[in-house]
Design a protein around this motif. Sequence first.
Motif: not given
Length: 131
Positions: A36, A61-62, A64, A66-68, A70-72, A97
């Motif tokens: 990340w 959260s700074t 990658a 959170v983005k990864d 959410k895509a999981s 979530e």
Amino acid sequence: MSGKSFPSPCVMGDESIMSPKAHGTSSKPVQDNLRWGCDQKTADRICNFNRHYAEHSGYFSTTAFVKDAKASSGEITFYDSNTGKPLYVAPRGRTMEEFLEESLAHGWPSFRDEEVVWENVRCLPDGKCEV
């Protein structure tokens, strides 16, 4: 081992786990190329030269992460930065979530007992989990 203990599934350890070693509280620095985009210097300071504080609240959260997350489409395995051993598998017993919401509220990833890989994690009498 003296002091407080915690019920199963928690596996207790003692302060000797965190005794000085060749590189702080570990035999070696954290790995390069952390997941990340985590900063290696920050991770090394937290993992090997720190007994009382973690990264600043919200640091994760700074990255990658959170983005990864959410895509999981399923669980994510979290590994020890020094040994590469799995420490946590999340989310379990909740949605991604819910895991992210709780983690963002706490300021760093927040794991529950059922998400801990207890063969690689020990709980100290003060309640801190260590590897």
